[in-house]
Enzyme design. Sequence first.
Site, PDB file in Angstrom:
ATOM      1  N   LYS A 236     -35.230  24.639 -44.716  1.00 29.91           N
ATOM      2  CA  LYS A 236     -35.752  25.718 -43.871  1.00 29.91           C
ATOM      3  C   LYS A 236     -34.616  26.668 -43.476  1.00 29.91           C
ATOM      4  O   LYS A 236     -33.492  26.216 -43.273  1.00 29.91           O
ATOM      5  CB  LYS A 236     -36.328  25.122 -42.579  1.00 29.91           C
ATOM      6  N   ARG A 310     -48.047  16.150 -44.777  1.00 33.30           N
ATOM      7  CA  ARG A 310     -49.274  15.700 -45.437  1.00 33.30           C
ATOM      8  C   ARG A 310     -49.011  14.476 -46.319  1.00 33.30           C
ATOM      9  O   ARG A 310     -49.914  13.689 -46.579  1.00 33.30           O
ATOM     10  CB  ARG A 310     -49.875  16.864 -46.231  1.00 33.30           C
TER      11      ARG A 310
HETATM   12  N1  BES Z   1     -43.466  21.020 -39.767  1.00 35.34           N
HETATM   13  C1  BES Z   1     -43.822  22.085 -40.622  1.00 35.34           C
HETATM   14  C2  BES Z   1     -44.932  22.959 -40.046  1.00 35.34           C
HETATM   15  C3  BES Z   1     -44.626  23.762 -38.827  1.00 35.34           C
HETATM   16  C4  BES Z   1     -43.754  24.826 -38.876  1.00 35.34           C
HETATM   17  C5  BES Z   1     -45.286  23.474 -37.656  1.00 35.34           C
HETATM   18  C6  BES Z   1     -43.524  25.581 -37.751  1.00 35.34           C
HETATM   19  C7  BES Z   1     -45.066  24.223 -36.548  1.00 35.34           C
HETATM   20  C8  BES Z   1     -44.174  25.266 -36.592  1.00 35.34           C
HETATM   21  C9  BES Z   1     -44.316  21.593 -41.971  1.00 35.34           C
HETATM   22  O1  BES Z   1     -43.756  20.427 -42.424  1.00 35.34           O
HETATM   23  C10 BES Z   1     -44.041  22.676 -42.948  1.00 35.34           C
HETATM   24  O2  BES Z   1     -42.908  23.040 -43.094  1.00 35.34           O
HETATM   25  N2  BES Z   1     -45.076  23.194 -43.583  1.00 35.34           N
HETATM   26  C11 BES Z   1     -44.954  24.254 -44.514  1.00 35.34           C
HETATM   27  C12 BES Z   1     -45.847  23.964 -45.704  1.00 35.34           C
HETATM   28  C13 BES Z   1     -45.617  24.840 -46.879  1.00 35.34           C
HETATM   29  C14 BES Z   1     -44.269  24.538 -47.492  1.00 35.34           C
HETATM   30  C15 BES Z   1     -46.722  24.605 -47.885  1.00 35.34           C
HETATM   31  C16 BES Z   1     -45.376  25.554 -43.826  1.00 35.34           C
HETATM   32  O3  BES Z   1     -46.299  25.535 -43.024  1.00 35.34           O
HETATM   33  O4  BES Z   1     -44.750  26.573 -44.109  1.00 35.34           O
HETATM   34 ZN    ZN Z   2     -41.944  20.686 -43.460  1.00 34.47          ZN
END
Ligand code: BES
Ligand code: ZN
Length: 458
Positions: A236, A310
């Site tokens: 990230k 997931r």
């Molecule tokens: N933990 C994150 C989701 C998240 C981000 C929740 C910011 C709350 C605030 C999750 O693991 C994630 O990074 N999801 C990605 C999925 C994508 C790579 C398909 C997302 O939501 O961008």
């Molecule tokens: Zn993530």
Amino acid sequence: MTDLFATSRESQHRSVRLIRASHLDEDLSALGEGARDLLKRGGFSGRPGQIASLPEGSGADAVAGVGLANDPQALGPAALGLAEGVWRLEGPLHGLDPTLLAISWAMGGYQFARYKTWPRQPAKLMPVEGADMAEAKRVARSIHLVRDLVNTPAQDMGPHALQDAVAALAKEFGGKSKATTGDKLLKDNYPMIHAVGRAAAEAPRLIELEWGDPAHPLVALVGKGITFDSGGLDIKPSAGMRLMKKDMGGAANAMGLARLIMDAKLPVHLKLYVAAAENAIGAGAFRPGDVLASRKGLTVEIDNTDAEGRLVLGDAIARAVEDEPDLLLDFATLTGAARVALGPDLAPFYSNDPALSDAISRGGVAANDPVWQMPLWDNYDSWLDGSISDLKNAASGGFAGSITAALFLRRFVGKTRWAHFDIFAWNPEDRPARPKGGEMLGSRAAWAMLKERYGKGK
Ligand code: BES
Ligand code: ZN
Ligand code: ZN
């Protein structure tokens, strides 16, 4: 938790009146002329969260603004806005639910004290007339537990600490807890939990808690317990990683809900599953393009290592449905898309059962914990189809990210009655009753639904 409630036996107390902005003159008429004048000159308008103290002989010791009197959380700032000591709500409650008022007081009085000494204690509230104070106390303790868990940084809230927290909860209420850790996850067939957490210094684990009479209906709770989400090899950016200690917010909410169930002795058989792992970067990390096995037997191609929640949930959900629960609820900080769609206050939820959806929506209103039903849109399901695997962990196209994440989970649920909450678990700024930091969201709506469904837990 600092006790935010006083008993009715406390003789020394001060009084606070609730004042509506919409009926300012009418509500202030109960006070003396001097007090009214003082308040007007001080700019008191009865807006939500506004607090003012009054001199002796005013007819009350303080006033608290509740705006249009449509949100009990307007009382939130009172606990830290009024002087330390014991307070009683005096005068009309303007139709606000007395139990929710007491809960709001406790929500606003929260202070995270693990790393900082706060200069003052919150004010305590005497029993509110007509309130179920036992329920208010239960809910307050759960909210504070959830917030403490989420606010604790990853350095002190890794998979092991999360396990300890579940064990402490089990001990408090006479339940049992256990964990399947590290390579044992492979042996016991939790390949996706293992893959997500295997590069971290602390081993991933599936933490379980069981409580209640097996003769009662089985309720299964599942929580996403990613104790820190770096994104993995699909790392990230800094801004996106900054808050990722909260990526175990789903687990915290599931634990808060479990606490409510046990504390209220709801007549259910409870099983809690927390999928705990740190999504770290290292030589052993799972990679984009890897194809994982899963407990359910489906193969999953990794499109993005940041879609890790997931994966761990897929295995935990597959485990939970093996028990054939009457109801399965999962909580997860699953997608950034959920936050984009509904913001931090409203918890989007999904369900494969219309009656359950309705009950959750009703519960959100009853608990003043707003939730919003989102669609499990069948036509998007094929976006998850894999080319060399059964499915992939991120949908192509990037549309409807919260929906496709829910559809991914659905593939592991089968026929079990199920609801999934894609929560933010965080207040980005201080607001009445919602201090900046970790938050319990959606699970109070679920609690209202559970009380309605299984009865007598009031
Ligand atoms: N933990 C994150 C989701 C998240 C981000 C929740 C910011 C709350 C605030 C999750 O693991 C994630 O990074 N999801 C990605 C999925 C994508 C790579 C398909 C997302 O939501 O961008
Ligand atoms: Zn993530
Ligand atoms: Zn995550």
